[in-house]
Scaffold this motif. Structure first.
Motif, PDB file in Angstrom:
ATOM      1  N   ILE A  83      -9.827   8.066   9.614  1.00 14.42           N
ATOM      2  CA  ILE A  83      -8.383   7.859   9.514  1.00 14.42           C
ATOM      3  C   ILE A  83      -8.013   6.385   9.534  1.00 14.42           C
ATOM      4  N   GLU A  84      -8.712   5.568  10.315  1.00 16.39           N
ATOM      5  CA  GLU A  84      -8.404   4.135  10.379  1.00 16.39           C
ATOM      6  C   GLU A  84      -8.769   3.450   9.066  1.00 16.39           C
ATOM      7  N   GLU A  85      -9.898   3.829   8.475  1.00 13.72           N
ATOM      8  CA  GLU A  85     -10.293   3.257   7.189  1.00 13.72           C
ATOM      9  C   GLU A  85      -9.293   3.635   6.107  1.00 13.72           C
ATOM     10  N   ILE A  86      -8.831   4.890   6.129  1.00 14.85           N
ATOM     11  CA  ILE A  86      -7.853   5.346   5.137  1.00 14.85           C
ATOM     12  C   ILE A  86      -6.554   4.555   5.267  1.00 14.85           C
ATOM     13  N   ARG A  87      -6.065   4.406   6.491  1.00 13.48           N
ATOM     14  CA  ARG A  87      -4.808   3.679   6.692  1.00 13.48           C
ATOM     15  C   ARG A  87      -4.951   2.212   6.311  1.00 13.48           C
ATOM     16  N   SER A  88      -6.129   1.629   6.582  1.00 14.16           N
ATOM     17  CA  SER A  88      -6.358   0.235   6.194  1.00 14.16           C
ATOM     18  C   SER A  88      -6.349   0.083   4.677  1.00 14.16           C
ATOM     19  N   MET A  89      -7.007   1.006   3.961  1.00 14.82           N
ATOM     20  CA  MET A  89      -7.029   0.937   2.497  1.00 14.82           C
ATOM     21  C   MET A  89      -5.641   1.176   1.915  1.00 14.82           C
ATOM     22  N   GLN A  90      -4.889   2.105   2.495  1.00 12.52           N
ATOM     23  CA  GLN A  90      -3.532   2.353   2.020  1.00 12.52           C
ATOM     24  C   GLN A  90      -2.652   1.124   2.216  1.00 12.52           C
ATOM     25  N   LEU A  91      -2.807   0.454   3.350  1.00  7.93           N
ATOM     26  CA  LEU A  91      -2.021  -0.756   3.611  1.00  7.93           C
ATOM     27  C   LEU A  91      -2.379  -1.857   2.618  1.00  7.93           C
ATOM     28  N   GLN A  92      -3.672  -2.010   2.321  1.00  4.32           N
ATOM     29  CA  GLN A  92      -4.088  -3.008   1.339  1.00  4.32           C
ATOM     30  C   GLN A  92      -3.483  -2.698  -0.036  1.00  4.32           C
ATOM     31  N   THR A  93      -3.521  -1.424  -0.430  1.00  9.38           N
ATOM     32  CA  THR A  93      -2.940  -1.036  -1.716  1.00  9.38           C
ATOM     33  C   THR A  93      -1.444  -1.322  -1.729  1.00  9.38           C
ATOM     34  N   HIS A  94      -0.766  -1.013  -0.625  1.00  7.84           N
ATOM     35  CA  HIS A  94       0.680  -1.252  -0.525  1.00  7.84           C
ATOM     36  C   HIS A  94       1.000  -2.742  -0.658  1.00  7.84           C
ATOM     37  N   ASP A  95       0.256  -3.584   0.056  1.00  2.00           N
ATOM     38  CA  ASP A  95       0.531  -5.025   0.022  1.00  2.00           C
ATOM     39  C   ASP A  95       0.221  -5.624  -1.352  1.00  2.00           C
ATOM     40  N   ALA A  96      -0.863  -5.148  -1.975  1.00  5.78           N
ATOM     41  CA  ALA A  96      -1.183  -5.632  -3.321  1.00  5.78           C
ATOM     42  C   ALA A  96      -0.107  -5.203  -4.317  1.00  5.78           C
ATOM     43  N   LEU A  97       0.412  -4.000  -4.168  1.00  4.55           N
ATOM     44  CA  LEU A  97       1.470  -3.513  -5.052  1.00  4.55           C
ATOM     45  C   LEU A  97       2.730  -4.355  -4.893  1.00  4.55           C
ATOM     46  N   ALA A  98       3.053  -4.722  -3.658  1.00  3.96           N
ATOM     47  CA  ALA A  98       4.223  -5.576  -3.429  1.00  3.96           C
ATOM     48  C   ALA A  98       4.053  -6.926  -4.118  1.00  3.96           C
ATOM     49  N   ARG A  99       2.842  -7.484  -4.081  1.00  2.00           N
ATOM     50  CA  ARG A  99       2.585  -8.757  -4.763  1.00  2.00           C
ATOM     51  C   ARG A  99       2.706  -8.599  -6.276  1.00  2.00           C
ATOM     52  N   LEU A 100       2.229  -7.480  -6.819  1.00  2.00           N
ATOM     53  CA  LEU A 100       2.330  -7.256  -8.266  1.00  2.00           C
ATOM     54  C   LEU A 100       3.788  -7.154  -8.691  1.00  2.00           C
ATOM     55  N   PHE A 101       4.611  -6.466  -7.894  1.00  2.00           N
ATOM     56  CA  PHE A 101       6.024  -6.342  -8.231  1.00  2.00           C
ATOM     57  C   PHE A 101       6.705  -7.706  -8.212  1.00  2.00           C
ATOM     58  N   LYS A 102       6.314  -8.554  -7.265  1.00  2.00           N
ATOM     59  CA  LYS A 102       7.005  -9.837  -7.095  1.00  2.00           C
ATOM     60  C   LYS A 102       6.469 -10.916  -8.030  1.00  2.00           C
ATOM     61  N   LYS A 103       5.133 -10.974  -8.182  1.00  3.89           N
ATOM     62  CA  LYS A 103       4.534 -12.106  -8.887  1.00  3.89           C
ATOM     63  C   LYS A 103       3.932 -11.735 -10.239  1.00  3.89           C
ATOM     64  N   GLY A 104       3.624 -10.467 -10.444  1.00  3.35           N
ATOM     65  CA  GLY A 104       2.958 -10.078 -11.687  1.00  3.35           C
ATOM     66  C   GLY A 104       1.463  -9.910 -11.483  1.00  3.35           C
ATOM     67  N   GLY A 105       0.785  -9.547 -12.562  1.00  2.00           N
ATOM     68  CA  GLY A 105      -0.644  -9.237 -12.480  1.00  2.00           C
ATOM     69  C   GLY A 105      -1.522 -10.469 -12.354  1.00  2.00           C
ATOM     70  N   ILE A 106      -2.781 -10.212 -12.016  1.00  2.00           N
ATOM     71  CA  ILE A 106      -3.776 -11.277 -11.902  1.00  2.00           C
ATOM     72  C   ILE A 106      -5.105 -10.736 -12.389  1.00  2.00           C
ATOM     73  N   SER A 107      -5.878 -11.571 -13.088  1.00  2.00           N
ATOM     74  CA  SER A 107      -7.149 -11.127 -13.657  1.00  2.00           C
ATOM     75  C   SER A 107      -8.322 -11.665 -12.840  1.00  2.00           C
ATOM     76  N   PHE A 108      -9.337 -10.814 -12.677  1.00  2.00           N
ATOM     77  CA  PHE A 108     -10.585 -11.205 -12.019  1.00  2.00           C
ATOM     78  C   PHE A 108     -11.740 -11.123 -13.023  1.00  2.00           C
ATOM     79  N   GLY A 109     -11.435 -11.273 -14.314  1.00  2.00           N
ATOM     80  CA  GLY A 109     -12.418 -11.051 -15.371  1.00  2.00           C
ATOM     81  C   GLY A 109     -13.609 -11.992 -15.343  1.00  2.00           C
ATOM     82  N   SER A 110     -13.470 -13.192 -14.765  1.00  2.00           N
ATOM     83  CA  SER A 110     -14.577 -14.151 -14.758  1.00  2.00           C
ATOM     84  C   SER A 110     -15.579 -13.897 -13.636  1.00  2.00           C
ATOM     85  N   VAL A 111     -15.327 -12.874 -12.832  1.00  2.00           N
ATOM     86  CA  VAL A 111     -16.229 -12.602 -11.708  1.00  2.00           C
ATOM     87  C   VAL A 111     -17.439 -11.828 -12.237  1.00  2.00           C
ATOM     88  N   LYS A 112     -18.464 -12.567 -12.671  1.00  2.00           N
ATOM     89  CA  LYS A 112     -19.686 -11.929 -13.159  1.00  2.00           C
ATOM     90  C   LYS A 112     -20.624 -11.645 -11.987  1.00  2.00           C
TER      91      LYS A 112
END
Length: 793
Positions: free
Chosen positions: A40-69
């Motif tokens: 349950i703690e891992e699930i809530r931590s992952m959900q919080l990370q998804t929520h915070d990343a979504l808030a950043r996407l709404f505010k700032k827009g997308g970001i690419s990690f394509g160069s991470v080979k």
């Protein structure tokens, strides 16, 4: 969890959608390996990370990690002391450069001083800009090292160029001079890395030098003249020196990379994790999903949930409850009515939620933590194993009963189907009763009336149905909990044109008990429709009451404002009168003191007293002229006035409302704001204007303009139902008015919907200079359905 449930609930299709959102190979690999967690703690931590990343996407827009080979092999070579080649060093450089861009994205995104669960990961990133800059300075591409990589390399290449020029000069003189008649073509060519000239075979003795090659016909020999042999040798030596110097440069760069090996390992790990997290957020944005609330009480409450694999514009949202006052839900209804979709929605959203993914449902939806999800959905008939449809289903049921416990969610589609209806219904009731007695959360779809009766008569078991409109012969796909489904077979057949005598004969074949049960269901359905209509009407009344309440509040605020203005003007007039009186008194006292000091005679004192009296009389005449009584345009009679009429009191220059009838002498009471005064009817004039008016912008200063705006501009604008262009046009005027009114912040209601209106509003807000910041609403403010805008001071 068992992989069979993943396949039955189409969990792998969600994983494919998630994988497409990741931009790096290693991030995609993490997405493919994502499975539901039972911590349950891992699930809530992952959900919080998804929520915070979504808030950043709404505010700032997308970001690419394509160069991470995937450079783990490269970094491992450094640990054993190996030197990296140019492509490997460029891969390290690309990682560091992309790390720098991601770090900058974080800094520019968090300018509001707020913190979230991703700040620690962003803060731990080390771009190592000096190292990446050094690699870029030395290595131009995978095949080219810069001349500026070292002074020795620059000198060697300068010598190579100088020697090449000398060789070309020597060969050019031969080609255009003494050896011209011996040549096949007047060109300079290269064989085995050495400069040669093409000599005709019959003249090979005429040109001294080394033969390196001949043409396919043998008529041409490629000879290196003796005059340039030493120069070619010099070039070869310089090229060897160049290669050694390049190896020295690469070794030096490799040592610099090895010195930062720990930081680079950390950057790689964090970048891959961030790619994985932002992929989950991007999927949530596409699905217009929200963060579910997890509980350990095995309770499911889904609000307006949609199946994530159905087009969100076509999917019908459903409300589902399980685990509150019942742990077994029996869903009935006609075919293609949405029973299986409802079943899959519960199972798939449970798997998604426990994987750290947001679910396509309204905020504050709840999911339970299950250690296993068992799903028997679809026809899994196996010809090779000689299993019929019924046998394959029973095989699944047997395995479920053997393994399921209170921490399991069990889903059955058409339980007991594929065999004799009587026996199938009895088996289904026995199976569900066993699971119910164990307290296992279970959801099952069926066509059997016996299961409807079982659900009605058993505590902790609830009926549900997928609504069907008999008039249009179409399902509405709405899930109604607490109402058993009606088969509607006779009604549908009649609508389709089946003769009445055949339908009547069919009704004779069913028992009286079954027929009465169908009648009860029909009565329940009619009652439900009536209750829903009444509920909708009550909701409309509530909206009207709220609107009236809001209007009354605005009216009271305007009255309070006018009261304050009247009191302020009265105080100013009183101060002016006191000031004039004080000046007269001071002047009089000065004169009397002067007369006493100078021993002036009585006649002089009397003369000055008369002068002061004349000045005071003059001032009184001026005041009386200013306050000259105005006459009404039309003399009023008592019969002309009624209670509540709006009148103007001419002597006070104020508007008010008649609150009493005139007495025998013509006096009556008039309510003027908070003042209730008795005036004569001759001092009144009827007016047609409303009592309360907003101050006019032409008659007041800048301060009054701001007061007028603040009184008329709401702190919220509702854009629901509008297109992006309509919304932006209305929002543009609203924000201008709100900014002029000196409002600190406003609330924009755009709803969730498809997200297009929200995106259009955010794109518009980014371009406004007087907007300091904006954010999505938090819990209690409207969540992702509203945007809060802060103005610049």
């Amino acid at each position: 969890m068992n992989k069979k449930a993943y396949k039955a609930l189409e969990y792998y299709k969600i994983i494919d959608l998630l994988t497409d959102k990741a931009s790096s190979p290693m991030g995609k690999d993490l997405c493919r390996k994502l499975t539901p967690s039972t911590d349950i703690e891992e699930i809530r931590s992952m959900q919080l990370q998804t929520h915070d990343a979504l808030a950043r996407l709404f505010k700032k827009g997308g970001i690419s990690f394509g160069s991470v080979k995937d450079i783990r092999g490269t970094l491992k070579r450094l640990t054993v002391g190996s030197a990296l080649n140019a492509p490997e060093l460029l891969s390290v450089c690309s990682l560091l450069e992309n790390t720098g861009r991601v770090k900058a994205y974080s800094r520019s995104d968090r300018d509001d001083g707020m913190t979230d669960s991703l700040d620690g990961m962003f803060a731990a990133l080390e771009p190592l800009t000096p190292l990446s800059t050094e690699i870029r300075r030395c290595i131009i591409s995978e095949d080219e090292i810069s001349d500026d990589a070292s002074s020795t390399l620059r000198q060697i290449r300068r010598s190579i160029k100088s020697t090449n020029d000398r060789i070309h000069t020597q060969l050019s003189s031969l080609v255009s001079g003494s050896a011209r008649n011996y040549l096949q073509d007047a060109v300079i060519t290269m064989r085995d890395g050495r400069y040669c000239i093409p000599v005709k075979a019959e003249y090979k003795g005429q040109v001294a030098g080394m033969i390196h090659d001949q043409s396919a016909t043998g008529s041409t020999l490629f000879i290196e003249p003796m005059a340039v042999v030493k120069l070619n040798n010099d070039i070869r030596e310089l090229e060897l020196k160049e290669q050694k110097e390049i190896e020295v440069i690469l070794a030096s760069l490799s040592q610099q990379v090895a010195a930062e090996l720990e930081a680079i390992h950390a950057d790689l790990s964090i970048m891959v994790q961030l790619d994985f997290i932002f992929a989950r957020a991007a999927l949530a944005m596409d699905m217009n999903a929200s963060e579910p609330i997890f509980n350990t009480e095995r309770r499911i409450r889904l609000r307006q949930a949609r199946h994530p694999l159905i087009d969100k514009k076509k999917a019908v949202p459903i409300d589902i409850r399980l685990g509150d006052d019942f742990d077994l839900l029996v869903v009935t209804g006609p075919n293609t009515g949405g029973k299986t979709v409802s079943l899959k929605t519960v199972g798939l959203l449970t798997l998604m939620g426990q994987s750290g993914l947001h679910i396509p449902a309204l905020d504050r939806s709840e999911l339970a933590l299950f250690r296993e999800v068992y799903a028997d959905i679809g026809d899994e008939q196996s010809i090779e194993q000689s299993l019929s449809t019924f046998s394959s289903h029973m095989t699944n049921v047997v395995s479920f009963l053997r393994s399921a416990d209170q921490d399991s969610l069990v889903l059955f589609d058409e339980l007991g189907a594929g065999t004799d209806p009587t026996e199938g219904a009895a088996l289904a009731i026995a199976i569900l009763s066993h699971l119910h007695e164990q307290g296992i959360r279970t959801m099952a779809t069926t066509h059997y009336s016996e299961l409807k009766v079982y659900a009605l008569s058993t505590k902790g078991v609830e009926n549900a149905c997928c609504e069907f409109d008999v008039e249009t012969l179409r399902p509405t796909y709405r899930l109604l909990i607490g109402v058993p489904g009606k088969s509607n077979a006779f009604a549908i057949s009649s609508k389709l044109g089946l003769p009445d005598y055949i339908i009547d004969k069919a009704k004779e074949q069913i028992s009286e008990q079954d027929e009465s049960f169908e009648d009860v269901l029909t009565s329940l359905e009619q009652s439900r429709v009536t209750i829903e209509n009444e509920r909708a009407e009550i909701a409309r009344y509530k909206e009207q009451v709220e609107e009236l309440k809001k209007n009354l509040q605005e009216k009271e605020e305007k009255l309070d404002e006018r009261k304050e203005r009247i009191l302020r003007e009265a105080n100013e007039q009183a101060h002016a009168i006191l000031r004039d009186t004080k000046e007269y008194a001071d002047q009089t006292m000065k004169l009397f003191h002067k007369f006493q000091k100078d021993h002036v005679d009585t006649a002089s004192v009397e003369k000055e007293r008369q002068n002061l009296k004349k000045r005071m009389s003059k001032a009184e005449k001026g005041m009386s002229s200013k306050q000259q009584k105005q006459k009404p345009k039309k003399e009023l009679k008592p019969s002309d006035l009624s209670l509540g009429d709006t009148v103007k009191v001419l002597s006070l220059n104020l508007k008010g409302t008649v609150s009493s009838h005139p007495d025998s002498k013509g006096y009556l009471f008039v309510q003027m704001g908070i003042i209730r005064s008795k005036v004569h009817i001759s001092d009144l004039e009827l007016v047609d204007e409303p009592v309360i008016t907003t101050p006019s912008m032409q008659r007041t200063g800048a301060g009054k303009i701001r007061m007028s705006k603040a009184a008329s501009i709401s702190t919220e604008i509702n854009l629901l139902g509008k297109t992006v262009d309509e919304a932006v046009a209305e929002l543009d005027k609203y924000l201008d008015d709100a900014y002029i009114a000196h409002m600190k912040s406003v609330r924009i209601v755009h709803g969730k919907g498809t997200g297009a209106l929200r995106k259009g509003v955010h794109n518009y807000l980014k371009r406004q200079k007087h907007v300091a910041s904006f954010r999505l609403g938090e819990f209690g403010e409207g969540d992702a359905g509203v945007t809060i805008v802060e103005f610049k001071k």
